[in-house]
Write a protein that holds these residues in place. Structure first.
Motif, PDB file in Angstrom:
ATOM      1  N   UNK A  43       0.847  -1.251  -0.125  1.00 13.92           N
ATOM      2  CA  UNK A  43       0.032  -0.238   0.038  1.00 13.92           C
ATOM      3  C   UNK A  43       0.944   1.233  -0.039  1.00 13.92           C
ATOM      4  N   UNK A  44       2.130   1.169   0.747  1.00 13.69           N
ATOM      5  CA  UNK A  44       3.166   2.250   0.582  1.00 13.69           C
ATOM      6  C   UNK A  44       3.604   2.589  -0.773  1.00 13.69           C
ATOM      7  N   UNK A  45       3.720   1.464  -1.459  1.00  3.64           N
ATOM      8  CA  UNK A  45       4.322   1.364  -2.945  1.00  3.64           C
ATOM      9  C   UNK A  45       3.397   2.006  -3.774  1.00  3.64           C
ATOM     10  N   UNK A  46       2.148   1.772  -3.596  1.00  4.57           N
ATOM     11  CA  UNK A  46       0.923   2.194  -4.472  1.00  4.57           C
ATOM     12  C   UNK A  46       0.752   3.682  -4.207  1.00  4.57           C
ATOM     13  N   UNK A  47       0.816   4.033  -2.984  1.00  2.00           N
ATOM     14  CA  UNK A  47       0.762   5.535  -2.494  1.00  2.00           C
ATOM     15  C   UNK A  47       1.859   6.255  -3.289  1.00  2.00           C
ATOM     16  N   UNK A  48       3.268   5.701  -3.280  1.00  2.00           N
ATOM     17  CA  UNK A  48       4.245   6.493  -3.739  1.00  2.00           C
ATOM     18  C   UNK A  48       4.159   6.510  -5.308  1.00  2.00           C
ATOM     19  N   UNK A  49       3.665   5.623  -5.859  1.00  2.00           N
ATOM     20  CA  UNK A  49       3.582   5.488  -7.380  1.00  2.00           C
ATOM     21  C   UNK A  49       2.559   6.502  -7.735  1.00  2.00           C
ATOM     22  N   UNK A  50       1.700   6.565  -6.927  1.00  2.00           N
ATOM     23  CA  UNK A  50       0.386   7.484  -7.348  1.00  2.00           C
ATOM     24  C   UNK A  50       1.059   9.075  -7.308  1.00  2.00           C
ATOM     25  N   UNK A  51       1.601   9.308  -6.322  1.00  2.00           N
ATOM     26  CA  UNK A  51       2.403  10.654  -5.968  1.00  2.00           C
ATOM     27  C   UNK A  51       3.276  10.990  -7.411  1.00  2.00           C
ATOM     28  N   UNK A  52       4.100   9.921  -7.577  1.00  2.00           N
ATOM     29  CA  UNK A  52       4.920  10.426  -8.717  1.00  2.00           C
ATOM     30  C   UNK A  52       4.305  10.480  -9.924  1.00  2.00           C
ATOM     31  N   UNK A  53       3.054   9.751 -10.121  1.00  2.00           N
ATOM     32  CA  UNK A  53       2.144   9.861 -11.304  1.00  2.00           C
ATOM     33  C   UNK A  53       1.331  11.254 -11.573  1.00  2.00           C
ATOM     34  N   UNK A  54       1.139  11.811 -10.205  1.00  2.00           N
ATOM     35  CA  UNK A  54       0.558  12.982 -10.228  1.00  2.00           C
ATOM     36  C   UNK A  54       1.435  14.365 -10.510  1.00  2.00           C
TER      37      UNK A  54
END
Length: 447
Positions: A49-60
């Protein structure tokens, strides 16, 4: 090492057979700067879940094409993709379909490819098309190799208006025994390509609309090539243009290659894309990739099969026309669905919309002090010369939320003559407000 089963002795034996001194020698053609020579600064593990949050932040941090004025083109174009296309290609019978080796269970895929080929042949004005290639650049290289096989000649002439990426891919494909003539890139035209044609020329390769957006009447080029026994290869990076322009087959093209991304396929961060190839029926056996044909089964009912597969997976390597492994099947399906939704009249209307938007863009740019419009004729893309380095100007406008095209110096870094040039594209998604914002921003920055 648990997934690498070969021992050091086995690796040494394989290297000896192929005549390589080491494994590193296998990669000698790769520039040293392309190799990773640093450690990735990544944690060894982290909760999902932390990896997913990090990837969403990068995609943002990414800016989507719909987030503001967008004039980027140069071989990849932002068009509207009907929701129907994505819905249909996501169906499991399409999304999970594999190579149609067994026609008995692959009739849906084979029929789709047959219809795709028919569409490509029709819009290019050619007699036959294959079941797609990887993208426009590799399709161009395959066309060059095909021309050499057909003519048994060594000389290839690339026009100065060919997309720089396409030119580089052709260079990568060709061996040292090819006499490759690359005319100097020029926003003023293709270069004197007709003067390069002689009795050793296999093909001349011309793009229209070219990289700078210029349209070209290629009837004279076709006649000049044919008079010397050479072939005319026409490259189309914006396939929508064929909804309005005369088809290459009508003015004598021998091989037509194109990038099909604009129909049914979004920008997708640069891929996967869709290579199109069409040619004359006489040349069919030297065409790379696959060809689907229509037949009848034992009961007399219509069916579809792979009629031609001249690639090394199917026949002896020395007889193969190409080492291409597959076709861009799902992208071809998206193209075919979108083209089917448009129909012939819709395809023409789409092309007219693109041209109208480009005309509005050209008029607005021509009115800006400090901007010189270089195009006399164009489809949906133009080139301008500005009074400052183009790359810096594009970056400044990007910071203001306006993606103002592609600075030519990004693709031709060693050519100082293009330092102040920008290629801009307009499609049916370009609004009057977008154009007004660009013109106002250019006026301010160039004042």
């Amino acid at each position: 090492m648990r997934y690498l089963p070969h021992s050091d002795a086995e690796r040494a034996e394989m290297l000896g057979v192929i005549g390589a001194t080491s494994i590193d020698a296998l990669f000698s053609a790769v520039p040293p700067k392309a190799f990773k020579n640093f450690d990735l600064d990544l944690p060894r593990h982290s909760p999902e879940y932390l990896v997913e949050a990090h990837m969403r932040a990068l995609a943002g941090k990414n800016r989507a094409g719909s987030d503001g004025p967008f004039f980027v083109g140069a071989g990849a174009y932002r068009h509207h993709m009907p929701a129907t296309v994505d819905h249909l290609i996501q169906r499991s019978e399409w999304l999970t379909a594999y190579t149609p080796y067994q026609p008995e269970i692959s009739q849906g895929t084979l029929q789709m490819l047959f219809e795709f080929q028919t569409q490509v042949a029709k819009i290019t004005g050619m007699e036959v098309a294959n079941a797609s290639l990887y993208d426009g650049s590799t399709a161009t290289a395959e066309a060059v190799l095909m021309a050499r096989r057909l003519t048994r000649r060594s000389k290839i002439v690339l026009s100065g208006g060919l997309h720089p990426h396409y030119r580089d891919v052709v260079k990568s494909y060709l061996k040292d025994d090819v006499d490759l003539v690359c005319l100097a890139p020029s926003p003023e035209g293709q270069g004197d390509i007709l003067a390069q044609i002689d009795d050793t020329t296999a093909a001349i390769v011309i793009q229209t609309p070219d990289f700078y957006g210029h349209l070209h009447n290629l009837k004279a080029a076709a006649d000049a090539a044919h008079a010397k026994g050479a072939l005319l290869v026409v490259v189309v990076t914006e396939i929508v243009s064929l909804g309005l322009l005369e088809s290459p087959g009508a003015y004598g093209a021998d091989i037509v290659v194109a990038e099909g991304q604009s129909i049914g396929n979004a920008l997708n961060f640069g891929g996967p894309y869709l290579g199109l190839m069409a040619t004359r029926k006489d040349f069919i056996r030297q065409m790379p990739g696959r060809l689907c044909g229509e037949t009848v089964d034992a009961d007399g009912q219509r069916g579809f099969v792979l009629t031609l597969s001249t690639r090394e997976q199917h026949i002896r390597r020395e007889k193969a026309t190409s080492n291409i492994c597959t076709n861009s099947g799902l992208c071809a399906l998206a193209f075919s669905i979108h083209m089917g939704l448009l129909g012939e009249a819709g395809f023409t209307r789409l092309a007219r919309l693109n041209h109208a938007c480009a005309c509005a863009l050209a008029d607005a740019l021509d009115a800006v002090v400090g901007v010189e419009l270089l195009n006399q004729s164009f489809f949906n893309e133009v080139t301008i010369r500005v009074t400052m380095p183009a790359a810096a100007l594009v970056e400044t406008l990007a910071a203001r939320g306006i993606l103002a095209g592609v600075p030519v110096s990004r693709l031709e870094a060693d050519n100082p003559a293009v330092a102040n040039l920008i290629v801009l594209a307009a499609t049916e998604l370009t609004t009057d407000a977008d154009i007004a914002a660009l013109a106002a921003a250019l006026s301010e920055e160039l004042a």
